[in-house]
Design a protein around this motif. Structure first.
Motif, PDB file in Angstrom:
ATOM      1  N   MET A  99       1.014  -1.272   0.090  1.00  0.00           N
ATOM      2  CA  MET A  99      -0.040  -0.077  -0.044  1.00  0.00           C
ATOM      3  C   MET A  99       0.887   1.310  -0.069  1.00  0.00           C
ATOM      4  N   GLY A 100       2.043   1.094  -0.210  1.00  0.00           N
ATOM      5  CA  GLY A 100       2.960   2.348  -0.301  1.00  0.00           C
ATOM      6  C   GLY A 100       3.154   2.972   1.200  1.00  0.00           C
ATOM      7  N   PHE A 101       3.390   4.209   1.189  1.00  0.00           N
ATOM      8  CA  PHE A 101       3.859   4.992   2.153  1.00  0.00           C
ATOM      9  C   PHE A 101       2.720   5.802   2.864  1.00  0.00           C
ATOM     10  N   GLU A 102       1.180   5.559   2.405  1.00  0.00           N
ATOM     11  CA  GLU A 102       0.327   6.278   3.097  1.00  0.00           C
ATOM     12  C   GLU A 102       0.169   6.018   4.733  1.00  0.00           C
ATOM     13  N   ALA A 103      -0.309   7.066   5.111  1.00  0.00           N
ATOM     14  CA  ALA A 103      -0.672   7.096   6.884  1.00  0.00           C
ATOM     15  C   ALA A 103      -2.003   6.941   7.103  1.00  0.00           C
ATOM     16  N   ARG A 104      -2.447   5.721   6.752  1.00  0.00           N
ATOM     17  CA  ARG A 104      -3.740   5.226   7.127  1.00  0.00           C
ATOM     18  C   ARG A 104      -3.723   3.769   7.259  1.00  0.00           C
ATOM     19  N   PRO A 105      -4.659   3.437   7.849  1.00  0.00           N
ATOM     20  CA  PRO A 105      -4.879   2.032   7.946  1.00  0.00           C
ATOM     21  C   PRO A 105      -5.172   1.041   6.635  1.00  0.00           C
ATOM     22  N   PRO A 106      -4.878  -0.114   6.565  1.00  0.00           N
ATOM     23  CA  PRO A 106      -5.016  -0.690   5.108  1.00  0.00           C
ATOM     24  C   PRO A 106      -6.399  -0.868   4.897  1.00  0.00           C
ATOM     25  N   ARG A 107      -6.844  -0.994   3.814  1.00  0.00           N
ATOM     26  CA  ARG A 107      -8.188  -1.516   3.314  1.00  0.00           C
ATOM     27  C   ARG A 107      -8.326  -3.153   3.750  1.00  0.00           C
ATOM     28  N   PRO A 108      -9.520  -3.552   3.876  1.00  0.00           N
ATOM     29  CA  PRO A 108      -9.493  -5.165   4.105  1.00  0.00           C
ATOM     30  C   PRO A 108      -8.699  -5.887   3.119  1.00  0.00           C
ATOM     31  N   ASP A 109      -8.995  -5.484   1.777  1.00  0.00           N
ATOM     32  CA  ASP A 109      -8.244  -6.225   0.525  1.00  0.00           C
ATOM     33  C   ASP A 109      -6.572  -6.210   0.742  1.00  0.00           C
ATOM     34  N   GLU A 110      -6.306  -4.830   1.416  1.00  0.00           N
ATOM     35  CA  GLU A 110      -4.730  -4.798   1.403  1.00  0.00           C
ATOM     36  C   GLU A 110      -4.289  -5.574   2.430  1.00  0.00           C
ATOM     37  N   LEU A 111      -5.006  -5.498   3.527  1.00  0.00           N
ATOM     38  CA  LEU A 111      -4.453  -6.482   4.705  1.00  0.00           C
ATOM     39  C   LEU A 111      -4.360  -7.793   4.551  1.00  0.00           C
ATOM     40  N   ASP A 112      -5.472  -8.345   3.628  1.00  0.00           N
ATOM     41  CA  ASP A 112      -5.348  -9.774   3.082  1.00  0.00           C
ATOM     42  C   ASP A 112      -4.292  -9.814   2.421  1.00  0.00           C
ATOM     43  N   THR A 113      -3.938  -9.298   1.450  1.00  0.00           N
ATOM     44  CA  THR A 113      -2.625  -9.204   0.717  1.00  0.00           C
ATOM     45  C   THR A 113      -1.518  -9.418   1.470  1.00  0.00           C
ATOM     46  N   MET A 114      -1.406  -8.433   2.410  1.00  0.00           N
ATOM     47  CA  MET A 114      -0.234  -8.471   3.385  1.00  0.00           C
ATOM     48  C   MET A 114      -0.177  -9.814   4.066  1.00  0.00           C
ATOM     49  N   CYS A 115      -1.183 -10.195   4.625  1.00  0.00           N
ATOM     50  CA  CYS A 115      -1.298 -11.664   5.232  1.00  0.00           C
ATOM     51  C   CYS A 115      -0.985 -12.703   4.325  1.00  0.00           C
ATOM     52  N   GLU A 116      -1.253 -12.488   2.900  1.00  0.00           N
ATOM     53  CA  GLU A 116      -0.868 -13.646   2.133  1.00  0.00           C
ATOM     54  C   GLU A 116       0.525 -13.576   1.773  1.00  0.00           C
ATOM     55  N   LEU A 117       1.125 -12.687   1.545  1.00  0.00           N
ATOM     56  CA  LEU A 117       2.495 -12.387   1.327  1.00  0.00           C
ATOM     57  C   LEU A 117       3.343 -12.922   2.428  1.00  0.00           C
ATOM     58  N   LEU A 118       3.122 -12.454   3.600  1.00  0.00           N
ATOM     59  CA  LEU A 118       3.700 -12.876   4.817  1.00  0.00           C
ATOM     60  C   LEU A 118       3.299 -14.536   5.079  1.00  0.00           C
ATOM     61  N   ASP A 119       2.400 -14.866   5.010  1.00  0.00           N
ATOM     62  CA  ASP A 119       2.159 -16.453   4.849  1.00  0.00           C
ATOM     63  C   ASP A 119       3.184 -17.106   3.974  1.00  0.00           C
ATOM     64  N   ARG A 120       3.197 -16.744   2.493  1.00  0.00           N
ATOM     65  CA  ARG A 120       3.863 -17.245   1.803  1.00  0.00           C
ATOM     66  C   ARG A 120       5.548 -17.401   2.150  1.00  0.00           C
ATOM     67  N   ALA A 121       5.885 -16.069   2.539  1.00  0.00           N
ATOM     68  CA  ALA A 121       7.374 -16.018   2.985  1.00  0.00           C
ATOM     69  C   ALA A 121       7.736 -16.855   4.119  1.00  0.00           C
ATOM     70  N   LEU A 122       6.617 -17.104   5.051  1.00  0.00           N
ATOM     71  CA  LEU A 122       7.079 -17.773   6.049  1.00  0.00           C
ATOM     72  C   LEU A 122       7.110 -19.327   5.588  1.00  0.00           C
TER      73      LEU A 122
END
Length: 539
Positions: free
Chosen positions: A167-190
């Motif tokens: 989501m870049g460098f924006e000072a805001r909470p992630p949208r639900p789809d952005e948080l889902d993507t972050m969780c997916e990328l983290l899951d894959r890396a782990l």
């Protein structure tokens, strides 16, 4: 033994990394694995080293580094000599495994379209010329050049990188789809072998995240049985509330909790370890798997732009530099430092510009080793203007050293049974913090032998068996039959750090031999041609 021994260490005292009492033993290496032999047992090897009067221990594990990019094939302005010295510093103090990706910044993961802006952020963070971020752990591992690896490396997933990569460098909470993507990328890396999740909650963009965001990501780490490693939101006047946030995240997510470089810095927090350490002990008694790490110095090191309020960095480095050109921005920074901003650590407000010195400014080396206050006085400008001008001149790439801690707090954390040793090394050219070259020798020499703060067996355990268990480094951290042959031989009577703030890369004394993957990587305190370090995948 089967096939002939490759290496035999004769006559030494074994401190095996478990915390058990030292004992006499000979150590054999065959096919990259260890065999522990009775002292003086008949044996021969291709190479035998007499280590009488020396301690043989597992290779040290540095649990907190920022060396992610050191094995990338690049130099600094075309010169390789500065980087070569930085690459060797851990090895020469006995480190055989490093854990990088700390404080929320790693070289991965990212959505492909975010890689260019992430690269600019990482350039400023690592200060080693062009740095290439990766889409995932596999790509990061592929980018590590084996010809440049003196030590093994494992990496955490940095939340700040993860956030910027989605989501870049924006000072805001992630949208639900952005948080889902972050969780997916983290899951894959782990799943690919990353060591855990790290946050740096004083650094943009990590500082823009709320507790709920971190809990969601820490739950992913918990599913993999890997730790949540955090640079707290405040290590100064609000350190106790920041610690409570970290404990809440651990309880709600179920992830093991690692408090990075635990300290109580700045005059408003001096002495607070008298409360924070008992709080950690109570949490463990209540079932929270919490530990911490510590470096043995009263000064820290970070990037200069972290001394500015978080709003200044919204939008990334380019946006920061554009803001710093405006007089009204500088006026606002001065006001915020003087008055404070809710939720911001405010290092300068807790100490002063006289305690902030320049460690690395590539095109202005004459500023290195000098305080921002002195540089400003010499030019007749306000320290905020000096800091902003230097950031602009260096395109944001300035590292600093902050003299913000008290010795009694450092000693308490070092002595705690919950702490392990990490250098928090920021390996940039210039005058980096001497902890990159001296942390482990300093603990063994000053704090263990000279001041007797720790028994030798406990000190070695904090550098080996304890971190290996925390980060799932199977086969490392202990000297026992079948363990991986990462070893260090040192003289307990003479080991000491020699690096200081003027000569920060001086190798320690008394570290005789370092073995990495069964190969002698340092001999007589000097490196050999061996390059046996690997990227470690933690499954």
């Amino acid at each position: 033994m089967g096939r002939p021994l490759d290496l035999l260490l004769r006559g030494g005292t074994l401190v095996d990394g478990t915390g058990a009492p030292a004992r006499e033993a000979d150590i054999a290496v065959v096919d990259g694995r260890i065999a522990v032999l009775p002292a003086g047992a008949p044996a021969s090897a291709a190479e035998t080293l007499d280590v009488t009067g020396r301690v043989v221990a597992p290779g040290f594990i540095d649990v907190h580094t920022h060396s992610d990019a050191l094995a990338a094939p690049h130099g600094v302005g075309g010169a390789t000599e500065p980087i070569d010295g930085l690459r060797l510093a851990p090895l020469l103090q006995g480190v055989t495994t490093e854990i990088c990706g700390n404080c929320g910044t790693s070289l991965f993961p990212s959505l492909p379209r975010r890689l260019p802006e992430l690269a600019e952020h990482l350039r400023v963070t690592f200060g080693l010329g062009p740095v290439r971020p990766a889409v995932d752990f596999d790509a990061f591992a592929a980018g590590q050049d084996p010809a440049l690896r003196h030590t093994h490396i494992a990496s955490l997933v940095g939340h700040g990188t993860l956030r910027a990569g989605v989501m870049g460098f924006e000072a805001r909470p992630p949208r639900p789809d952005e948080l889902d993507t972050m969780c997916e990328l983290l899951d894959r890396a782990l799943a690919q072998g990353a060591a855990g999740l790290s946050t740096g909650l004083i650094y943009p963009p990590g500082t823009y995240a709320d507790t709920e965001e971190i809990v969601a990501l820490a739950r992913v780490a918990a599913r993999h049985g890997k730790p949540y490693v955090t640079h707290l939101r405040d290590e100064m006047s609000q350190v106790e509330s920041a610690l409570e946030e970290a404990l809440e995240i651990a309880v709600r997510s179920g992830a093991p909790l690692q408090i990075s470089h635990h300290k109580t810095a700045g005059r408003h927090a001096w002495g607070a370890t008298l409360r924070t350490l008992p709080r950690l002990e109570r949490a463990r008694a209540e079932g929270v798997d919490v530990l911490c790490d510590v470096y043995p110095y009263t000064a820290g090191s970070t990037v200069l732009h972290a001394m500015l309020p978080p709003w200044a960095s919204e939008g990334g480095i380019g946006a920061l530099l554009e803001r710093l050109r405006r007089p009204e921005t500088r006026d606002r920074i001065r006001t915020d430092i003087a008055q404070g901003v809710e939720g911001w650590e405010n290092t300068v407000g807790n100490g002063g510009w006289d305690l902030i010195s320049v460690a690395a400014a590539q095109t202005h080396p004459e500023t290195e080793g000098r305080s921002i206050a002195d540089l400003a006085a010499e030019r007749g400008v306000h320290p905020v203007d000096q800091a902003c001008d230097l950031l602009l001149a260096e395109q944001g790439e300035v590292t600093i050293i902050s003299h913000s801690m008290r010795e009694d707090d450092v000693r308490r954390v070092l002595a705690s049974p919950l702490s392990m040793i990490g250098s928090d090394g920021v390996p940039k050219p210039g005058r980096p913090h001497p902890r990159w070259a001296g942390s482990f020798a300093r603990v063994l020499g000053r704090y263990t032998r000279d001041e007797q703060l720790l028994p030798l067996e406990s000190a070695v355990h904090k550098m080996t068996g304890l971190p290996a268990g925390r980060f799932g480094l199977t086969g490392r951290g202990m000297v026992r039959d079948g363990a991986l042959a990462d070893l260090v031989v040192f003289d307990p009577a003479s080991v000491r750090d020699t690096a200081d703030f003027d000569r920060p890369l001086l190798a320690p004394e008394g570290i005789d031999t370092v073995v990495v993957s069964g190969r002698v990587a340092a001999r007589g305190g000097r490196p050999t041609s061996a390059r046996a370090g690997e990227v470690v995948r933690i499954r």
